[in-house]
Design a protein around this motif. Structure first.
Motif, mmCIF file in Angstrom:
data_model
loop_
_atom_site.group_PDB
_atom_site.id
_atom_site.type_symbol
_atom_site.label_atom_id
_atom_site.label_comp_id
_atom_site.label_asym_id
_atom_site.label_seq_id
_atom_site.Cartn_x
_atom_site.Cartn_y
_atom_site.Cartn_z
ATOM 1 N N ARG A 1 13.734 -3.903 -4.946
ATOM 2 C CA ARG A 1 13.028 -3.682 -6.213
ATOM 3 C C ARG A 1 12.791 -2.195 -6.477
ATOM 4 N NH1 ARG A 1 7.831 -3.382 -6.629
ATOM 5 N NH2 ARG A 1 7.474 -4.527 -4.682
ATOM 6 N N LEU A 2 12.380 -1.464 -5.454
ATOM 7 C CA LEU A 2 12.108 -0.036 -5.650
ATOM 8 C C LEU A 2 13.386 0.761 -5.896
ATOM 9 C CD1 LEU A 2 9.260 0.700 -3.058
ATOM 10 C CD2 LEU A 2 9.087 0.304 -5.516
ATOM 11 N N ARG A 3 14.461 0.377 -5.252
ATOM 12 C CA ARG A 3 15.740 1.064 -5.519
ATOM 13 C C ARG A 3 16.173 0.870 -6.969
ATOM 14 N NH1 ARG A 3 17.949 3.201 -1.064
ATOM 15 N NH2 ARG A 3 17.660 2.200 0.977
ATOM 16 N N GLN A 4 15.889 -0.310 -7.499
ATOM 17 C CA GLN A 4 16.237 -0.578 -8.894
ATOM 18 C C GLN A 4 15.275 0.127 -9.843
ATOM 19 O OE1 GLN A 4 16.165 -4.741 -9.977
ATOM 20 N NE2 GLN A 4 17.480 -4.421 -11.758
ATOM 21 N N LEU A 5 13.994 0.133 -9.480
ATOM 22 C CA LEU A 5 12.977 0.733 -10.338
ATOM 23 C C LEU A 5 13.102 2.249 -10.383
ATOM 24 C CD1 LEU A 5 10.438 0.168 -12.071
ATOM 25 C CD2 LEU A 5 9.081 0.339 -9.966
ATOM 26 N N LEU B 1 0.815 -1.210 0.000
ATOM 27 C CA LEU B 1 0.000 0.000 0.000
ATOM 28 C C LEU B 1 0.851 1.264 0.000
ATOM 29 C CD1 LEU B 1 -2.995 -0.839 2.387
ATOM 30 C CD2 LEU B 1 -2.986 -0.687 -0.110
ATOM 31 N N SER B 2 1.926 1.269 0.747
ATOM 32 C CA SER B 2 2.799 2.441 0.780
ATOM 33 C C SER B 2 3.482 2.633 -0.576
ATOM 34 C CB SER B 2 3.846 2.282 1.888
ATOM 35 O OG SER B 2 4.534 3.495 2.109
ATOM 36 N N GLU B 3 3.866 1.535 -1.201
ATOM 37 C CA GLU B 3 4.441 1.609 -2.549
ATOM 38 C C GLU B 3 3.417 2.187 -3.530
ATOM 39 O OE1 GLU B 3 5.984 -1.396 -6.101
ATOM 40 O OE2 GLU B 3 5.726 -2.177 -4.053
ATOM 41 N N ARG B 4 2.176 1.759 -3.396
ATOM 42 C CA ARG B 4 1.122 2.242 -4.299
ATOM 43 C C ARG B 4 0.912 3.743 -4.157
ATOM 44 N NH1 ARG B 4 -4.568 2.783 -3.725
ATOM 45 N NH2 ARG B 4 -5.677 2.618 -5.734
ATOM 46 N N THR B 5 0.886 4.254 -2.930
ATOM 47 C CA THR B 5 0.674 5.691 -2.751
ATOM 48 C C THR B 5 1.864 6.493 -3.258
ATOM 49 O OG1 THR B 5 1.437 5.498 -0.446
ATOM 50 C CG2 THR B 5 -0.933 5.481 -0.830
ATOM 51 N N PHE B 6 3.066 5.947 -3.152
ATOM 52 C CA PHE B 6 4.230 6.630 -3.710
ATOM 53 C C PHE B 6 4.114 6.711 -5.236
ATOM 54 C CE2 PHE B 6 8.745 6.447 -5.239
ATOM 55 C CZ PHE B 6 9.086 7.741 -4.872
ATOM 56 N N GLU B 7 3.657 5.642 -5.854
ATOM 57 C CA GLU B 7 3.448 5.648 -7.304
ATOM 58 C C GLU B 7 2.375 6.668 -7.690
ATOM 59 O OE1 GLU B 7 2.516 1.588 -8.000
ATOM 60 O OE2 GLU B 7 4.621 0.937 -8.113
ATOM 61 N N GLN C 1 16.183 7.850 -6.750
ATOM 62 C CA GLN C 1 15.056 8.509 -6.090
ATOM 63 C C GLN C 1 15.063 8.249 -4.574
ATOM 64 O OE1 GLN C 1 12.082 9.537 -8.589
ATOM 65 N NE2 GLN C 1 12.247 11.167 -7.079
ATOM 66 N N PHE C 2 15.603 7.096 -4.172
ATOM 67 C CA PHE C 2 15.616 6.726 -2.764
ATOM 68 C C PHE C 2 16.979 6.994 -2.137
ATOM 69 C CE2 PHE C 2 11.799 4.553 -3.962
ATOM 70 C CZ PHE C 2 11.040 4.469 -2.798
#
Length: 247
Positions: A193-197, A151-157, A201-202
């Motif tokens: 995964r998010l660091r790669q995607l 859910l937190s990933e979704r709101t960041f997107e 940004q992170f």
């Protein structure tokens, strides 16, 4: 003067704890800091034992320079002042919708103290609104805590998409992982995964899920004041150093 907004369109991700600890770390480094609480819950002011001004209400936040300045309170820490929120801040969107140039009103209000501070830290309410758009325009950097969960990933997107749809400067956004439980495989996999995607940004700093952060409410103080040598205290210090480098 630089403006750093602590923002997330999701609640419960550690946004206010981030604002409080970044403001304290910045002040401890010798910078003159104003922590401006825009969330009507007033948690930032609570952590610093500061009661809100009853006179700063309605549209006066954006229109009355004297009331704005008079509402600023000194904290128990050198170089750190606080502009605490009160419940009338919940109507900011209504006031902004009525004002001419409503999307730039926050930046104009903050200019009143431009000469007095090196850094202004904004603790923002968790939504996308007229006030949020003001924050996006005014801030030099927008620090976004992201819990490594679905859910937190979704709101960041959603936030990234909002910036794209409204042609806002995505380079202002700097995310970091918050409330991380290192033993959880889901957290580790999501972070990788998010660091790669979202390369670049992170930030590297990671804020752990920690009882020391929860105890801020008991101590009514930043983590560094009672657990500075522990993991959470060190993590917020590292986070500030990365944010400062981006400024």
């Amino acid at each position: 003067m630089k403006i750093v907004a602590c923002y997330s369109n999701k609640g419960g991700v550690g946004k206010t704890a981030t604002a409080v600890n970044l403001a304290h770390a910045a002040a401890a480094s010798g910078l003159r800091v104003l922590l401006c609480d825009l969330d009507p819950q007033g948690a930032s002011g609570f952590y610093f034992r500061i009661k809100p001004s009853k006179k700063l209400k309605d549209e006066s936040f954006f229109k009355d320079v004297k009331r704005f300045i008079d509402a600023i309170r000194g904290s128990d820490f050198d170089n750190l002042d606080v502009l605490p929120a009160n419940m009338t801040f919940r109507d900011f969107d209504i006031f902004l919708s009525r004002m001419k140039n409503g999307r730039s009103r926050l930046k104009k209000a903050l200019k009143a103290v431009n000469a007095d501070y090196d850094v202004i830290v904004l603790d923002c309410p968790p939504n996308i609104s007229a006030l949020s758009e003001n924050v996006f325009k005014a801030a030099d950097r927008i620090v976004v805590p992201v819990i490594p969960t679905t859910l937190s990933e979704r709101t960041f997107e959603q936030l990234l998409q909002f910036f794209a749809d409204h042609r806002l400067n995505r380079r202002k956004l700097i995310a970091f992982f918050s409330m991380v439980q290192a033993r959880k495989t889901l957290h580790q996999d999501t972070m990788a995964r998010l660091r790669q995607l979202y390369a670049g940004q992170f930030l590297s700093a990671v804020i752990p899920f920690s009882t020391d952060i929860e105890k801020m409410g008991q101590h009514r103080a930043p983590v560094a004041t009672f657990a500075g040598s522990r993991q959470a205290g060190q993590a917020y210090g590292a986070l500030w150093q990365e944010v400062r480098a981006r400024l």
